[in-house]
Design a protein around this motif. Structure first.
Motif, PDB file in Angstrom:
ATOM      1  N   ARG B  19      20.464 -41.092   4.754  1.00 38.95           N
ATOM      2  CA  ARG B  19      19.088 -41.605   4.790  1.00 38.95           C
ATOM      3  C   ARG B  19      18.411 -41.303   6.122  1.00 38.95           C
ATOM      4  O   ARG B  19      17.230 -40.980   6.164  1.00 38.95           O
ATOM      5  CB  ARG B  19      19.072 -43.118   4.553  1.00 38.95           C
ATOM      6  CG  ARG B  19      19.507 -43.464   3.147  1.00 38.95           C
ATOM      7  CD  ARG B  19      18.875 -44.749   2.673  1.00 38.95           C
ATOM      8  NE  ARG B  19      19.127 -44.870   1.232  1.00 38.95           N
ATOM      9  CZ  ARG B  19      18.486 -45.693   0.426  1.00 38.95           C
ATOM     10  NH1 ARG B  19      17.551 -46.478   0.888  1.00 38.95           N
ATOM     11  NH2 ARG B  19      18.770 -45.725  -0.856  1.00 38.95           N
ATOM     12  N   PRO B  92      25.603 -41.521  -4.078  1.00 42.42           N
ATOM     13  CA  PRO B  92      24.563 -42.334  -4.723  1.00 42.42           C
ATOM     14  C   PRO B  92      23.145 -41.893  -4.356  1.00 42.42           C
ATOM     15  O   PRO B  92      22.259 -41.865  -5.225  1.00 42.42           O
ATOM     16  CB  PRO B  92      24.873 -43.746  -4.212  1.00 42.42           C
ATOM     17  CG  PRO B  92      26.337 -43.726  -3.916  1.00 42.42           C
ATOM     18  CD  PRO B  92      26.588 -42.343  -3.344  1.00 42.42           C
ATOM     19  N   ALA B  93      22.939 -41.513  -3.095  1.00 41.26           N
ATOM     20  CA  ALA B  93      21.599 -41.034  -2.710  1.00 41.26           C
ATOM     21  C   ALA B  93      21.290 -39.700  -3.385  1.00 41.26           C
ATOM     22  O   ALA B  93      20.165 -39.463  -3.829  1.00 41.26           O
ATOM     23  CB  ALA B  93      21.514 -40.906  -1.188  1.00 41.26           C
ATOM     24  N   ILE B  95      22.402 -38.722  -6.279  1.00 43.98           N
ATOM     25  CA  ILE B  95      22.127 -38.988  -7.696  1.00 43.98           C
ATOM     26  C   ILE B  95      20.660 -39.373  -7.868  1.00 43.98           C
ATOM     27  O   ILE B  95      19.977 -38.892  -8.780  1.00 43.98           O
ATOM     28  CB  ILE B  95      23.066 -40.099  -8.221  1.00 43.98           C
ATOM     29  CG1 ILE B  95      24.501 -39.559  -8.315  1.00 43.98           C
ATOM     30  CG2 ILE B  95      22.599 -40.619  -9.576  1.00 43.98           C
ATOM     31  CD1 ILE B  95      25.547 -40.637  -8.541  1.00 43.98           C
ATOM     32  N   GLY B  96      20.160 -40.217  -6.982  1.00 41.88           N
ATOM     33  CA  GLY B  96      18.751 -40.582  -7.033  1.00 41.88           C
ATOM     34  C   GLY B  96      17.849 -39.371  -6.823  1.00 41.88           C
ATOM     35  O   GLY B  96      16.826 -39.214  -7.488  1.00 41.88           O
ATOM     36  N   GLU B  97      18.259 -38.499  -5.915  1.00 38.57           N
ATOM     37  CA  GLU B  97      17.470 -37.317  -5.590  1.00 38.57           C
ATOM     38  C   GLU B  97      17.480 -36.295  -6.737  1.00 38.57           C
ATOM     39  O   GLU B  97      16.463 -35.664  -7.040  1.00 38.57           O
ATOM     40  CB  GLU B  97      18.063 -36.686  -4.319  1.00 38.57           C
ATOM     41  CG  GLU B  97      17.185 -35.696  -3.634  1.00 38.57           C
ATOM     42  CD  GLU B  97      16.001 -36.336  -2.924  1.00 38.57           C
ATOM     43  OE1 GLU B  97      16.115 -37.491  -2.467  1.00 38.57           O
ATOM     44  OE2 GLU B  97      14.961 -35.662  -2.863  1.00 38.57           O
ATOM     45  N   ALA B  99      17.481 -36.798  -9.798  1.00 43.08           N
ATOM     46  CA  ALA B  99      16.611 -37.205 -10.899  1.00 43.08           C
ATOM     47  C   ALA B  99      15.146 -36.871 -10.631  1.00 43.08           C
ATOM     48  O   ALA B  99      14.351 -36.799 -11.570  1.00 43.08           O
ATOM     49  CB  ALA B  99      16.770 -38.708 -11.155  1.00 43.08           C
ATOM     50  N   VAL B 100      14.782 -36.686  -9.382  1.00 42.80           N
ATOM     51  CA  VAL B 100      13.364 -36.459  -9.066  1.00 42.80           C
ATOM     52  C   VAL B 100      13.119 -35.096  -8.425  1.00 42.80           C
ATOM     53  O   VAL B 100      11.997 -34.786  -8.032  1.00 42.80           O
ATOM     54  CB  VAL B 100      12.813 -37.567  -8.137  1.00 42.80           C
ATOM     55  CG1 VAL B 100      12.813 -38.913  -8.860  1.00 42.80           C
ATOM     56  CG2 VAL B 100      13.608 -37.668  -6.838  1.00 42.80           C
ATOM     57  N   ASN B 105      18.310 -30.163  -9.013  1.00 40.81           N
ATOM     58  CA  ASN B 105      18.986 -30.359 -10.289  1.00 40.81           C
ATOM     59  C   ASN B 105      19.429 -29.023 -10.886  1.00 40.81           C
ATOM     60  O   ASN B 105      20.559 -28.887 -11.379  1.00 40.81           O
ATOM     61  CB  ASN B 105      18.032 -31.083 -11.240  1.00 40.81           C
ATOM     62  CG  ASN B 105      18.761 -31.773 -12.363  1.00 40.81           C
ATOM     63  OD1 ASN B 105      19.609 -31.162 -13.000  1.00 40.81           O
ATOM     64  ND2 ASN B 105      18.466 -33.028 -12.602  1.00 40.81           N
ATOM     65  N   PHE B 108      22.356 -27.676  -8.958  1.00 44.17           N
ATOM     66  CA  PHE B 108      23.534 -28.483  -9.279  1.00 44.17           C
ATOM     67  C   PHE B 108      24.143 -28.052 -10.620  1.00 44.17           C
ATOM     68  O   PHE B 108      25.339 -27.836 -10.742  1.00 44.17           O
ATOM     69  CB  PHE B 108      23.119 -29.956  -9.314  1.00 44.17           C
ATOM     70  CG  PHE B 108      24.212 -30.910  -9.702  1.00 44.17           C
ATOM     71  CD1 PHE B 108      25.147 -31.338  -8.770  1.00 44.17           C
ATOM     72  CD2 PHE B 108      24.300 -31.402 -10.996  1.00 44.17           C
ATOM     73  CE1 PHE B 108      26.154 -32.227  -9.118  1.00 44.17           C
ATOM     74  CE2 PHE B 108      25.300 -32.284 -11.354  1.00 44.17           C
ATOM     75  CZ  PHE B 108      26.231 -32.704 -10.412  1.00 44.17           C
ATOM     76  N   ARG B 109      23.263 -27.910 -11.634  1.00 40.73           N
ATOM     77  CA  ARG B 109      23.750 -27.506 -12.956  1.00 40.73           C
ATOM     78  C   ARG B 109      24.350 -26.103 -12.947  1.00 40.73           C
ATOM     79  O   ARG B 109      25.400 -25.849 -13.528  1.00 40.73           O
ATOM     80  CB  ARG B 109      22.602 -27.458 -13.964  1.00 40.73           C
ATOM     81  CG  ARG B 109      22.212 -28.767 -14.529  1.00 40.73           C
ATOM     82  CD  ARG B 109      20.889 -28.586 -15.293  1.00 40.73           C
ATOM     83  NE  ARG B 109      20.410 -29.860 -15.750  1.00 40.73           N
ATOM     84  CZ  ARG B 109      20.658 -30.352 -16.965  1.00 40.73           C
ATOM     85  NH1 ARG B 109      21.335 -29.646 -17.837  1.00 40.73           N
ATOM     86  NH2 ARG B 109      20.218 -31.542 -17.309  1.00 40.73           N
ATOM     87  N   LEU B 113      28.130 -27.872 -11.691  1.00 40.06           N
ATOM     88  CA  LEU B 113      28.501 -28.351 -13.023  1.00 40.06           C
ATOM     89  C   LEU B 113      29.046 -27.222 -13.889  1.00 40.06           C
ATOM     90  O   LEU B 113      30.039 -27.397 -14.605  1.00 40.06           O
ATOM     91  CB  LEU B 113      27.293 -29.005 -13.697  1.00 40.06           C
ATOM     92  CG  LEU B 113      27.524 -29.555 -15.101  1.00 40.06           C
ATOM     93  CD1 LEU B 113      28.614 -30.614 -15.106  1.00 40.06           C
ATOM     94  CD2 LEU B 113      26.230 -30.143 -15.662  1.00 40.06           C
ATOM     95  N   ILE B 156      28.942 -45.183  -9.189  1.00 32.46           N
ATOM     96  CA  ILE B 156      28.049 -46.189  -9.762  1.00 32.46           C
ATOM     97  C   ILE B 156      28.652 -47.583  -9.569  1.00 32.46           C
ATOM     98  O   ILE B 156      28.008 -48.487  -9.071  1.00 32.46           O
ATOM     99  CB  ILE B 156      27.774 -45.918 -11.264  1.00 32.46           C
ATOM    100  CG1 ILE B 156      27.144 -44.531 -11.437  1.00 32.46           C
ATOM    101  CG2 ILE B 156      26.873 -47.008 -11.839  1.00 32.46           C
ATOM    102  CD1 ILE B 156      26.811 -44.168 -12.883  1.00 32.46           C
TER     103      ILE B 156
END
Lengths: 195, 195
Positions: B19, B92-93, B95-97, B99-100, B105, B108-109, B113, B156
């Protein structure tokens, strides 16, 4: 007043989303002072969590007469809730918040997670009583296999999840739990490790 | 210059956390301009993702001679990586990032992934060739059962995860994959749904 605060929170989440939502907006919409909100909820994250998840009842689950049937009913009910657009939008931000907000984390564990794991404990007890499982399985492990994998699909990987996939998850979790019950037969708590 | 940027990012993550980290700090530590960083990485989140995860090689997995052995070797290697303190703090941060941030993303995919799912496809192919599985299983589903449940536990639910739990996850995933292979015997891609 509790109801108007939570209702205003839900409306504003739909309108502006989690990141843009402020406690000031909720106070104005609900017609209450900010202090009244902070007396009830320690933070924006906790207010949103209570408004969207904590108030909800667990869906009915057990009683289908088979382990696989109970797991399928449970995961279908959770999928309907967890895959709702508002939940998908909210969850990734809440995951980030849980990691840095110990009070929210404690509330999440003590209410939401505890109730979910208790549902698995009930399903496991009934399957053991019917002789479907050779012995108890750790409810936390069963919870991870079924709902942990679903949460990752929805909230981390952002995958499309349809009913065929949910049905496969239930079949795989039932087989996995059966294998763990066989593996740990004789352990009093269904796992090899001390708790 | 690539190396110095990523090295500075990793050092500062350890020192100040995700952060508080800024691109300015990284530029100063690496002795480069901010523009040079933004030419390589679209955002702070992407720079951190590349520095901590994208560069890492996948651990060795297959070749133990059994489905259960391959899954256990894979999940142990991932657990060592995913449960490292820096990864637990960062995920966790991120994961939030994810999504937006559509660019993050996509990266990452397409890298992380895709490589993980390909590892599962290899393990499944070998198990089918040995006759351990009645037919193919969807690698994305196998990935969710083993690593999706682990990611939920770590990132989570913030649960402690020890080797006994990882071993149980591998046993449950092997049993689940075996059940799905039986269930979908005859489907060309190991799942009931169109892809």
């Amino acid at each position: 007043m509790d109801h108007s605060i939570l209702q205003a929170t839900r409306e504003l989440l739909d309108e502006v989303g989690y990141r843009a939502l402020t406690v000031d907006q909720v106070a104005a919409r609900a017609g209450v002072g900010k202090a009244a909100i902070y007396r009830r909820h320690g933070s924006k994250a906790e207010m949103v969590f209570v408004a969207t998840m904590h108030e909800q009842q667990l869906p009915p689950w057990a009683g289908t007469g088979s382990l696989h049937g109970d797991l399928l009913a449970l995961v279908r009910a959770f999928h309907a809730r967890m895959a709702a657009p508002a939940a998908r939008r909210l969850a990734p931000a809440l995951i980030g918040e849980l990691a840095v907000n110990p009070e929210l984390n404690a509330r999440f564990r003590d209410t939401f997670l505890a109730a979910e794991q208790a549902a698995f404990a009930d399903i496991i007890d009934q399957a053991v009583a019917r002789g479907e499982l050779a012995g108890p399985v750790d409810p936390a492990m069963a919870h991870l296999l079924l709902l942990g994998s679903l949460a990752s699909a929805l909230y981390i990987l952002d995958l499309p999840v349809d009913d065929a996939m949910v049905t496969d998850l239930a079949a795989a979790a039932a087989a996995g739990m059966t294998a763990l019950a066989d593996l740990h037969r004789g352990d009093p708590d269904g796992s090899a490790r001390p708790r």
